[in-house]
Design a protein around this motif. Structure first.
Motif, PDB file in Angstrom:
ATOM      1  N   ALA A  26      47.094-106.437  57.386  1.00 58.46           N
ATOM      2  CA  ALA A  26      47.143-107.779  56.803  1.00 58.46           C
ATOM      3  C   ALA A  26      48.521-108.065  56.223  1.00 58.46           C
ATOM      4  O   ALA A  26      49.079-109.162  56.406  1.00 58.46           O
ATOM      5  N   ASP A  48      55.297-101.090  50.095  1.00 60.95           N
ATOM      6  CA  ASP A  48      54.156-100.217  50.401  1.00 60.95           C
ATOM      7  C   ASP A  48      54.389 -98.847  49.771  1.00 60.95           C
ATOM      8  O   ASP A  48      55.497 -98.312  49.814  1.00 60.95           O
ATOM      9  N   GLY A  49      53.340 -98.306  49.189  1.00 66.34           N
ATOM     10  CA  GLY A  49      53.446 -97.008  48.525  1.00 66.34           C
ATOM     11  C   GLY A  49      53.615 -95.850  49.492  1.00 66.34           C
ATOM     12  O   GLY A  49      54.122 -94.791  49.118  1.00 66.34           O
ATOM     13  N   GLY A  61      40.646 -96.804  66.099  1.00 67.51           N
ATOM     14  CA  GLY A  61      40.136 -96.764  67.468  1.00 67.51           C
ATOM     15  C   GLY A  61      40.419 -95.429  68.153  1.00 67.51           C
ATOM     16  O   GLY A  61      40.754 -95.405  69.337  1.00 67.51           O
ATOM     17  N   ASN A  66      41.821-100.442  68.240  1.00 67.66           N
ATOM     18  CA  ASN A  66      40.951-101.515  68.731  1.00 67.66           C
ATOM     19  C   ASN A  66      41.362-102.793  67.983  1.00 67.66           C
ATOM     20  O   ASN A  66      40.873-103.076  66.902  1.00 67.66           O
ATOM     21  N   VAL A 148      53.249-100.044  44.055  1.00 68.19           N
ATOM     22  CA  VAL A 148      53.183-100.990  42.936  1.00 68.19           C
ATOM     23  C   VAL A 148      52.254-100.415  41.875  1.00 68.19           C
ATOM     24  O   VAL A 148      51.105-100.068  42.145  1.00 68.19           O
ATOM     25  N   GLY A 198      46.702 -94.259  51.790  1.00 69.85           N
ATOM     26  CA  GLY A 198      47.433 -95.075  50.805  1.00 69.85           C
ATOM     27  C   GLY A 198      46.584 -96.184  50.231  1.00 69.85           C
ATOM     28  O   GLY A 198      46.915 -96.758  49.185  1.00 69.85           O
ATOM     29  N   SER A 199      45.463 -96.500  50.885  1.00 70.39           N
ATOM     30  CA  SER A 199      44.585 -97.562  50.377  1.00 70.39           C
ATOM     31  C   SER A 199      43.551 -96.889  49.479  1.00 70.39           C
ATOM     32  O   SER A 199      42.506 -96.459  49.954  1.00 70.39           O
ATOM     33  N   GLU A 386      35.299 -96.322  57.373  1.00 72.23           N
ATOM     34  CA  GLU A 386      36.353 -97.101  58.043  1.00 72.23           C
ATOM     35  C   GLU A 386      36.701 -98.356  57.263  1.00 72.23           C
ATOM     36  O   GLU A 386      37.752 -98.952  57.484  1.00 72.23           O
ATOM     37  N   GLU A 415      41.408-106.401  53.705  1.00 73.35           N
ATOM     38  CA  GLU A 415      40.195-105.691  53.267  1.00 73.35           C
ATOM     39  C   GLU A 415      39.957-105.783  51.762  1.00 73.35           C
ATOM     40  O   GLU A 415      38.857-105.499  51.287  1.00 73.35           O
ATOM     41  N   GLY A 425      36.765-103.888  66.288  1.00 77.44           N
ATOM     42  CA  GLY A 425      37.959-104.743  66.254  1.00 77.44           C
ATOM     43  C   GLY A 425      37.825-105.911  65.294  1.00 77.44           C
ATOM     44  O   GLY A 425      38.778-106.667  65.093  1.00 77.44           O
ATOM     45  N   PHE A 428      40.224-105.680  62.048  1.00 76.01           N
ATOM     46  CA  PHE A 428      41.624-106.063  62.283  1.00 76.01           C
ATOM     47  C   PHE A 428      41.739-107.573  62.470  1.00 76.01           C
ATOM     48  O   PHE A 428      42.686-108.192  61.983  1.00 76.01           O
TER      49      PHE A 428
HETATM   50  C1  FAD Z   1      39.592 -94.171  60.718  1.00 76.38           C
HETATM   51  C2  FAD Z   1      39.619 -95.682  60.793  1.00 76.38           C
HETATM   52  C3  FAD Z   1      39.594 -96.309  62.024  1.00 76.38           C
HETATM   53  C4  FAD Z   1      39.572 -97.701  62.097  1.00 76.38           C
HETATM   54  N1  FAD Z   1      39.596 -98.298  63.327  1.00 76.38           N
HETATM   55  C5  FAD Z   1      39.575 -99.641  63.414  1.00 76.38           C
HETATM   56  C6  FAD Z   1      39.669-100.285  64.672  1.00 76.38           C
HETATM   57  O1  FAD Z   1      39.865 -99.633  65.705  1.00 76.38           O
HETATM   58  N2  FAD Z   1      39.564-101.647  64.698  1.00 76.38           N
HETATM   59  C7  FAD Z   1      39.408-102.389  63.558  1.00 76.38           C
HETATM   60  O2  FAD Z   1      39.313-103.622  63.642  1.00 76.38           O
HETATM   61  N3  FAD Z   1      39.389-101.812  62.356  1.00 76.38           N
HETATM   62  C8  FAD Z   1      39.483-100.461  62.245  1.00 76.38           C
HETATM   63  N4  FAD Z   1      39.488 -99.875  61.019  1.00 76.38           N
HETATM   64  C9  FAD Z   1      39.489-100.744  59.835  1.00 76.38           C
HETATM   65  C10 FAD Z   1      40.905-101.313  59.640  1.00 76.38           C
HETATM   66  O3  FAD Z   1      41.839-100.272  59.765  1.00 76.38           O
HETATM   67  C11 FAD Z   1      41.048-101.979  58.268  1.00 76.38           C
HETATM   68  O4  FAD Z   1      40.021-102.913  58.076  1.00 76.38           O
HETATM   69  C12 FAD Z   1      42.395-102.670  58.150  1.00 76.38           C
HETATM   70  O5  FAD Z   1      43.419-101.731  58.316  1.00 76.38           O
HETATM   71  C13 FAD Z   1      42.549-103.359  56.800  1.00 76.38           C
HETATM   72  O6  FAD Z   1      43.838-103.877  56.731  1.00 76.38           O
HETATM   73  P1  FAD Z   1      44.549-104.158  55.323  1.00 76.38           P
HETATM   74  O7  FAD Z   1      45.948-104.482  55.642  1.00 76.38           O
HETATM   75  O8  FAD Z   1      43.743-105.086  54.540  1.00 76.38           O
HETATM   76  O9  FAD Z   1      44.476-102.764  54.551  1.00 76.38           O
HETATM   77  P2  FAD Z   1      45.146-101.379  54.927  1.00 76.38           P
HETATM   78  O10 FAD Z   1      45.330-101.259  56.390  1.00 76.38           O
HETATM   79  O11 FAD Z   1      44.302-100.365  54.258  1.00 76.38           O
HETATM   80  O12 FAD Z   1      46.601-101.450  54.289  1.00 76.38           O
HETATM   81  C14 FAD Z   1      46.799-101.481  52.911  1.00 76.38           C
HETATM   82  C15 FAD Z   1      48.213-101.011  52.624  1.00 76.38           C
HETATM   83  O13 FAD Z   1      48.464-101.177  51.227  1.00 76.38           O
HETATM   84  C16 FAD Z   1      49.180-100.067  50.750  1.00 76.38           C
HETATM   85  N5  FAD Z   1      48.920 -99.964  49.318  1.00 76.38           N
HETATM   86  C17 FAD Z   1      47.747 -99.752  48.699  1.00 76.38           C
HETATM   87  N6  FAD Z   1      47.910 -99.744  47.358  1.00 76.38           N
HETATM   88  C18 FAD Z   1      49.218 -99.977  47.140  1.00 76.38           C
HETATM   89  C19 FAD Z   1      50.012-100.104  45.962  1.00 76.38           C
HETATM   90  N7  FAD Z   1      49.492 -99.994  44.733  1.00 76.38           N
HETATM   91  N8  FAD Z   1      51.335-100.341  46.106  1.00 76.38           N
HETATM   92  C20 FAD Z   1      51.898-100.475  47.340  1.00 76.38           C
HETATM   93  N9  FAD Z   1      51.197-100.349  48.479  1.00 76.38           N
HETATM   94  C21 FAD Z   1      49.871-100.123  48.381  1.00 76.38           C
HETATM   95  C22 FAD Z   1      48.652 -98.901  51.566  1.00 76.38           C
HETATM   96  O14 FAD Z   1      49.598 -97.841  51.603  1.00 76.38           O
HETATM   97  C23 FAD Z   1      48.440 -99.543  52.932  1.00 76.38           C
HETATM   98  O15 FAD Z   1      49.576 -99.408  53.743  1.00 76.38           O
HETATM   99  C24 FAD Z   1      39.558 -98.486  60.914  1.00 76.38           C
HETATM  100  C25 FAD Z   1      39.628 -97.842  59.670  1.00 76.38           C
HETATM  101  C26 FAD Z   1      39.650 -96.468  59.600  1.00 76.38           C
HETATM  102  C27 FAD Z   1      39.722 -95.810  58.242  1.00 76.38           C
END
Ligand code: FAD
Length: 454
Positions: A26, A48-49, A61, A66, A148, A198-199, A386, A415, A425, A428
């Motif tokens: 995101a 990003d941390g 995936g 995916n 952060v 990291g999340s 996940e 998320e 998928g 994402f």
């Molecule tokens: C094993 C696994 C497989 C998956 N496969 C799929 C798939 O194939 N298809 C799909 O649609 N979804 C999949 N998902 C779900 C999908 O990865 C997540 O829903 C999606 O990545 C969420 O995106 P996001 O950017 O909101 O959060 P995240 O991808 O979790 O990113 C959050 C970021 O914030 C950073 N962060 C957190 N706290 C701090 C802070 N205090 N300071 C600075 N940085 C910080 C973290 O380091 C991280 O980089 C999967 C999840 C897992 C765990």
């Protein structure tokens, strides 16, 4: 493409016009669209941390990522808020837009039989590289190892939109590398699933510090545990096509979930159990505890109902009298599974012919095949989940920009919001939609032009 240092205005701390906290799926989308659409010279910085970006994208995936699903409906998501809100967000950036976006970045996506879309390279790295390149090309700065630790917003009253934001930064951000000020912030720190990436849920604290509430969170898309030594745990490695049914204490069907179930040494995993996991604990008194009285069962012959199988066995007792109980179970199950099922659930000899099957044993066989009890004790926790169910309520955002309704200048994406999707998928796609809206929304505040279409 090494990360660059934060911009240092003379005589003050580092400053960003738009600071994106969390550069996962995101956050990267937010950075790309903010940097592309903000006026020239706008400083878009993603913090990003993690030491390396994209850990979750790379493992997604099964390492193939995916990216999205061929058909996406609001019903594919769960929230404690409104489905209409999800619908509105999903409409802003369709699956076709996702395909176009990645095509423009040189990544071709293919649809598989399951409806899941993957890069034709079958490598998640292709997806991550495309996102990083798009962010750098747009002029966003991606700062790794910048966790952060705290964020404070100045009083909204003293920062009306007309004021020059550069002179009166709204946000003071404490990072592990020092302070940064920002005029607009996109909070995209993810949830609690797989915290080693990291999340780790700290983003919820940041959201609370800025005035938001957070609904109860729990692991979703997570494997489920059976009692230790349950006979099914000896069948590890066997996958069976199932329809899982979750019934409440009164027997009312709460949820039905088709999909394969993988039996493991700890319990059950695979698409069926993962998809139903968020419903299993939805009414639980405490995270990880099954709601009292809820029952999970598996139909191991998903094409037929209990009544149909019962009627078929009654008929076959006459038409195929020598067919044994084991042969019946073997029609849809591997031999090892069928034998264990008869031993533990039907309590009869496997070579007993249908002609000599008392009614109570036939009933047990039918129940074992079509409503096998799965006495789940708990889930496998965030370390194996996940995604996270729960988060910041969508009602606290303006859906056209993902702008916070409680903290001026703040946008939320991904998320961290109280929305979780099915396996395939959907999560994402949610990250792409909300990240883009948040990035465009933040950029629109700095620009006289409203967000343009994708
Ligand atoms: C094993 C696994 C497989 C998956 N496969 C799929 C798939 O194939 N298809 C799909 O649609 N979804 C999949 N998902 C779900 C999908 O990865 C997540 O829903 C999606 O990545 C969420 O995106 P996001 O950017 O909101 O959060 P995240 O991808 O979790 O990113 C959050 C970021 O914030 C950073 N962060 C957190 N706290 C701090 C802070 N205090 N300071 C600075 N940085 C910080 C973290 O380091 C991280 O980089 C999967 C999840 C897992 C765990």
């Amino acid at each position: 493409m090494p990360p660059t240092s934060p911009p240092q205005p003379q005589g003050g701390p580092a400053h960003a016009d738009i600071a994106i906290i969390g550069a996962g799926a995101a956050g990267l989308f937010a950075a790309i669209f903010a940097a592309r659409h903000a006026p020239p010279g706008t400083r878009v910085v993603a913090l990003d941390g993690a030491k390396k970006l994209g850990a979750k994208i790379l493992i997604a995936g099964g390492g193939r990522c995916n990216v999205t699903h061929d058909v996406i409906h609001p019903e594919d998501y769960a929230t404690s808020g409104s489905r209409n809100a999800i619908k509105k967000v999903l409409k802003s950036f369709s699956v076709a837009h996702t395909i176009d976006f990645f095509a423009q970045q040189g990544v071709e996506l293919k649809v598989e039989d399951t409806g899941k879309l993957f890069p034709t390279t079958d490598r998640a790295r292709t997806v991550l590289n495309a996102l990083l390149t798009a962010a750098y090309d747009a002029g966003a700065q991606l700062l790794t190892d910048h966790r952060v630790l705290d964020i404070q917003s100045a009083d909204a009253e003293s920062h009306p939109e007309s004021e020059s934001p550069a002179r009166t930064p709204r946000f003071n951000i404490q990072t592990s590398q020092g302070p940064i000020t920002a005029d607009h912030v996109v909070l995209s720190t993810g949830g609690l699933a797989l915290p080693t990436t990291g999340s780790d849920g700290f983003g919820y604290q940041l959201a609370r510090a800025l005035g938001h509430s957070v609904t109860d969170t729990r692991p979703a898309l997570v494997p489920l545990l059976l009692p230790a030594n349950h006979w099914l745990t000896a069948l590890k490695g066997i996958a069976v096509d199932t329809v899982l049914t979750l019934a409440g204490p009164t027997g009312k069907i709460l949820h039905r979930q088709p999909g394969a179930t993988l039996f493991t040494h700890f319990g059950i995993s695979g698409p069926g159990p993962m998809d139903i996991s968020r419903h299993l604990f939805a009414d639980a008194p405490a995270p990880g505890n099954s709601a009292p009285g809820n029952r999970l069962t598996a139909n191991l012959i998903p094409t037929h109902t209990t009544e149909q199988i019962d009627a078929a066995l009654i008929e076959q007792a006459t038409t195929q009298p020598h067919t044994t109980v084991l042969q019946v179970a073997r029609r849809t199950l591997p031999e090892r599974f069928a034998a264990a099922l008869i031993d533990h659930e039907v309590h009869t000899e496997p070579d007993r012919p249908l002609a000599h099957l008392p009614k109570d044993i036939r009933r047990r066989l039918v129940t074992a095949l079509t409503a096998l009890p799965l006495p789940i004790t708990t889930d496998r926790g965030y370390a194996h989940a996940e995604v996270t169910a729960g988060g910041v309520p969508l009602a606290q955002t303006q859906l056209s920009t993902m702008a916070s309704r409680v903290c001026p200048g703040l946008h939320l994406a991904g998320e961290i919001l109280d929305v979780d999707g099915r396996i395939g998928g959907y999560n994402f796609q949610w990250a792409w939609c909300t990240g883009r809206l948040a990035g465009l929304g933040a950029a629109a505040h700095l620009s006289s032009t409203p967000p343009s279409s994708p």
